[in-house]
Scaffold this active site. Structure first.
Site, short mmCIF file in Angstrom:
data_model
loop_
_atom_site.label_atom_id
_atom_site.label_comp_id
_atom_site.label_asym_id
_atom_site.label_seq_id
_atom_site.Cartn_x
_atom_site.Cartn_y
_atom_site.Cartn_z
N GLY A 86 10.29 -0.85 -4.01
CA GLY A 86 9.87 -1.03 -3.66
C GLY A 86 8.93 -0.31 -2.53
O GLY A 86 8.61 0.83 -2.64
N ARG A 89 6.53 2.04 1.77
CA ARG A 89 5.70 2.68 3.28
C ARG A 89 4.25 1.56 3.27
O ARG A 89 3.02 2.10 3.91
CB ARG A 89 4.80 4.20 2.73
CG ARG A 89 4.45 4.89 1.53
CD ARG A 89 3.31 5.60 1.63
NE ARG A 89 3.17 6.08 0.33
CZ ARG A 89 2.64 6.48 -0.32
NH1 ARG A 89 1.92 7.52 -0.30
NH2 ARG A 89 2.38 6.57 -1.65
N LYS A 104 -0.91 0.43 4.22
CA LYS A 104 -0.36 1.69 3.71
C LYS A 104 -0.20 2.66 5.22
O LYS A 104 -0.75 3.43 5.22
CB LYS A 104 -0.85 1.91 2.46
CG LYS A 104 0.17 2.66 1.45
CD LYS A 104 -0.94 3.02 0.32
CE LYS A 104 -0.89 3.74 -0.44
NZ LYS A 104 -1.21 4.16 -2.11
N ASP A 116 9.35 8.29 5.30
CA ASP A 116 9.69 8.79 6.65
C ASP A 116 8.56 7.12 6.37
O ASP A 116 8.08 6.90 7.56
CB ASP A 116 8.63 10.24 7.12
CG ASP A 116 7.21 10.10 6.60
OD1 ASP A 116 7.02 9.51 5.08
OD2 ASP A 116 6.51 11.10 7.19
N GLY A 117 7.93 6.62 5.14
CA GLY A 117 7.09 5.68 5.66
C GLY A 117 5.59 5.70 5.69
O GLY A 117 5.13 4.84 6.53
N ARG A 168 -5.41 -1.75 2.60
CA ARG A 168 -5.84 -2.43 0.91
C ARG A 168 -5.61 -3.19 0.89
O ARG A 168 -5.25 -4.60 1.32
CB ARG A 168 -4.58 -1.15 -0.31
CG ARG A 168 -5.27 -1.92 -1.25
CD ARG A 168 -3.51 -0.93 -2.06
NE ARG A 168 -2.78 -0.83 -2.60
CZ ARG A 168 -1.99 0.03 -2.94
NH1 ARG A 168 -2.53 0.89 -3.15
NH2 ARG A 168 -0.62 -0.73 -2.71
N ASP A 240 5.19 0.82 -11.89
CA ASP A 240 5.08 0.34 -10.90
C ASP A 240 3.97 0.20 -10.13
O ASP A 240 3.53 -0.10 -9.48
CB ASP A 240 5.87 1.47 -9.29
CG ASP A 240 6.08 2.21 -9.47
OD1 ASP A 240 5.79 3.16 -9.90
OD2 ASP A 240 5.84 3.38 -8.16
N ASN A 241 2.81 1.68 -10.77
CA ASN A 241 1.81 1.55 -10.47
C ASN A 241 0.36 0.69 -11.59
O ASN A 241 -0.86 1.20 -11.74
CB ASN A 241 0.85 3.07 -10.47
CG ASN A 241 1.62 3.46 -9.36
OD1 ASN A 241 2.35 3.11 -8.27
ND2 ASN A 241 2.20 5.08 -9.50
N ASP A 250 -3.19 2.22 -6.70
CA ASP A 250 -2.85 4.16 -6.46
C ASP A 250 -3.11 5.16 -7.00
O ASP A 250 -2.78 5.71 -8.06
CB ASP A 250 -1.20 3.75 -7.13
CG ASP A 250 -0.05 3.63 -6.16
OD1 ASP A 250 -0.96 3.04 -5.17
OD2 ASP A 250 1.34 3.60 -5.96
P1 AMP Z 1 3.84 6.30 -5.50
O1 AMP Z 1 3.99 7.61 -6.16
O2 AMP Z 1 2.77 5.75 -4.15
O3 AMP Z 1 3.38 5.44 -6.51
O4 AMP Z 1 5.29 5.57 -4.02
C1 AMP Z 1 6.23 5.25 -5.48
C2 AMP Z 1 7.46 5.09 -4.35
O5 AMP Z 1 7.28 6.18 -3.11
C3 AMP Z 1 7.48 3.98 -3.72
O6 AMP Z 1 8.26 3.09 -3.96
C4 AMP Z 1 6.52 3.89 -2.72
O7 AMP Z 1 7.08 2.79 -1.62
C5 AMP Z 1 7.36 5.53 -2.49
N1 AMP Z 1 6.99 6.37 -1.01
C6 AMP Z 1 6.10 7.02 -1.46
N2 AMP Z 1 5.73 8.00 -0.14
C7 AMP Z 1 6.34 7.53 0.72
C8 AMP Z 1 7.22 7.53 2.42
N3 AMP Z 1 5.96 8.98 2.63
N4 AMP Z 1 7.98 7.49 3.00
C9 AMP Z 1 8.56 6.09 2.24
N5 AMP Z 1 8.85 6.14 0.88
C10 AMP Z 1 7.38 5.98 0.21
MG MG Z 2 2.71 3.55 -6.24
#
Ligand code: AMP
Ligand code: MG
Length: 466
Positions: A86, A89, A104, A116-117, A168, A240-241, A250
């Site tokens: 989900g 962030r 984002k 940390d979002g 985005r 998810d990407n 992504d």
């Molecule tokens: P990504 O690697 O960008 O495709 O992200 C994979 C998952 O990790 C997704 O669910 C993102 O929302 C979550 N995520 C990535 N970075 C953060 C962050 N700094 N804080 C919270 N969730 C994160």
């Molecule tokens: Mg992603």
């Protein structure tokens, strides 16, 4: 002020598709760049756009027309399944002209798990540069509407670094992982709603979940061939990407290759080479197989029948990919129509053995085909002689120019823009953004950007945006 015409087709779906979530407040938002041309396409006129400053693009002040939500999804990451990922962030504000507007790095959500979002400024700069360069290169992609700095720091591998928020724009944020979220919960009703929604939004001509699957296969086959023809490595092709609309999404540990080698990877965590340049078609097929699995219950009541339909659809991926891949490389090489397919493999073999720069190779070949002087091929005289037998430069030159960019976002230049941004200097970022808007044109004053990295400038791995 006239209201901003946000629509909320996703937020109108049942509650289990998302969580309402306001962005976090940040101390001192400053606008780094806003994409005026894209804003216009989204229907934001100058007056509205100028009223949407850093307070909006940081998430600090949202107009009442927005409906901030975090979307639910699952996903296979490097082959392992997480039933709940989900938007950890990211926050969707709504849609403008049918396209998603998402912040984002705008704070924690119910999907943040340990994170940390937030986002560091580096990944904001990277995604802005890469997604806009991809767009200019002609590749389907999400876009960059704005980049802001937040005035606070975030803790990352490299220490405390300035934070940022990226806006985005996407055809949608529906991913293979969105379908997997509901499949994992055996929520057939939600899958039906999601399939209908994806069809309505992206493939209105599709009449059934099977046709949706076929349409996504067709998009992904074309997309991955396009990436590979430009030496692009996505780096983290997790489900998810993998966007249902067929856009590149992504820009984490992605990069364009300098020296060609088919097994190049950029993600620092991709030790097995799962997402290397040459594996990308196979991985897209793997992701599409996961997608097909989620649709099985909607395709037929008899499981065997559904599996047979899905398998037949998936079997179309490879020939479609190959058709795009060969036709792009044929254009890049300026070959005449019946030149043997093997010549491409031979070419890539020579490039890898001689450690040639991918982009420069095709750029110099285009110049050679145009009768310009180049000594680039002196190292590969036998290959050049073979090429001359198979090439039809006069007929194909225009196509070669269209397929062979002069400028690509080289990784060391992206890194230079990030490092300068961390020092508060955005001039490198602005210069690169502008130069990369015209990748196929001869420009004045950008010659230095054609140059591959010097040995000490080479970036070997890029980190995830986290
Ligand atoms: P990504 O690697 O960008 O495709 O992200 C994979 C998952 O990790 C997704 O669910 C993102 O929302 C979550 N995520 C990535 N970075 C953060 C962050 N700094 N804080 C919270 N969730 C994160
Ligand atoms: Mg992603």
């Amino acid at each position: 002020m006239t209201p901003i015409p946000f629509q909320h087709s996703y937020a109108a779906l049942p509650e289990r598709f998302f969580a309402s979530q306001k962005p976090a407040q940040v101390p001192n938002p400053e606008l780094i760049r806003v994409n005026k041309e894209l804003a216009q396409d989204l229907g934001l006129d100058d007056e509205t756009l100028s009223s949407l400053g850093a307070h909006f693009f940081s998430g600090n002040e949202l107009p009442a027309e927005t409906m901030p939500i975090a979307q639910a999804y699952a996903g296979h990451q490097f082959g392992g399944f997480s039933p709940q990922l989900g938007d950890g962030r990211a926050i969707l504000l709504g849609e403008l002209n049918g396209r998603d507007i998402q912040l984002k790095g705008s704070g924690r959500t119910p999907f943040s798990r340990g994170g940390d979002g937030k986002s560091a400024l580096g990944p904001v700069i990277r995604e802005y540069l890469l997604s806009e360069a991809m767009y200019a290169l002609g590749v389907p992609t999400t876009r960059a509407l704005a980049a802001v700095s937040t005035g606070e720091t975030v803790l990352r591998q490299e220490g405390e670094v300035p934070g940022g928020v990226f806006t985005r724009v996407a055809a949608s944020h529906l991913r293979v992982g969105t379908f997997q979220f509901f499949a994992a919960r055996q929520d057939k009703e939600a899958l039906q709603i999601l399939s209908d929604y994806a069809i309505r939004r992206h493939f209105p001509e599709a009449q059934s979940p099977l046709e949706l699957l076929k349409a996504v296969i067709t998009k992904q086959a074309a997309l991955v061939a396009h990436w590979m023809s430009l030496g692009f490595i996505h780096g983290v092709m997790n489900t998810d990407n993998c966007s249902v609309s067929g856009e590149t999404i992504d820009y984490g540990p992605c990069a364009f290759m300098d020296t060609f080698h088919p097994q190049t990877v950029f993600s620092s965590i991709d030790r097995g080479g799962r997402y290397s340049w040459e594996n990308q078609a196979m991985m897209a097929h793997w992701n599409l197989t996961r997608f097909a699995e989620t649709l099985l219950p909607l395709m037929a009541t008899e499981p065997e029948e559904a599996v047979a339909m899905a398998e037949q659809a998936l079997a179309e991926f490879k020939p479609q990919f190959k058709k795009h891949y060969l036709s792009r490389f044929r254009c890049k090489l300026g070959l005449h129509a019946d030149a043997p397919e093997e010549f491409l493999d031979q070419t890539l073999g020579v490039m890898a053995n001689e450690k040639l720069d991918f982009t420069l190779f095709f750029r110099e070949l285009t110049r050679h085909a145009a009768g310009e002087a180049t000594n680039f091929f002196d190292r590969v005289p036998t290959w050049l002689a073979d090429w001359k037998q198979l090439a039809a430069p006069t007929e194909t030159l225009a196509k070669m120019r269209q397929e062979n960019p002069i400028l690509i976002p080289r990784n060391h230049q992206v890194e230079a823009a990030i490092q300068a941004a961390y020092q508060g200097d955005f001039s490198v970022f602005h210069r690169l953004t502008e130069a990369w808007q015209h990748p196929y044109e001869e420009q004045h004053g950008t010659e230095d950007l054609e140059r591959p990295p010097l040995p000490d400038e080479v970036v070997t791995a890029t980190f995830c945006g986290t």
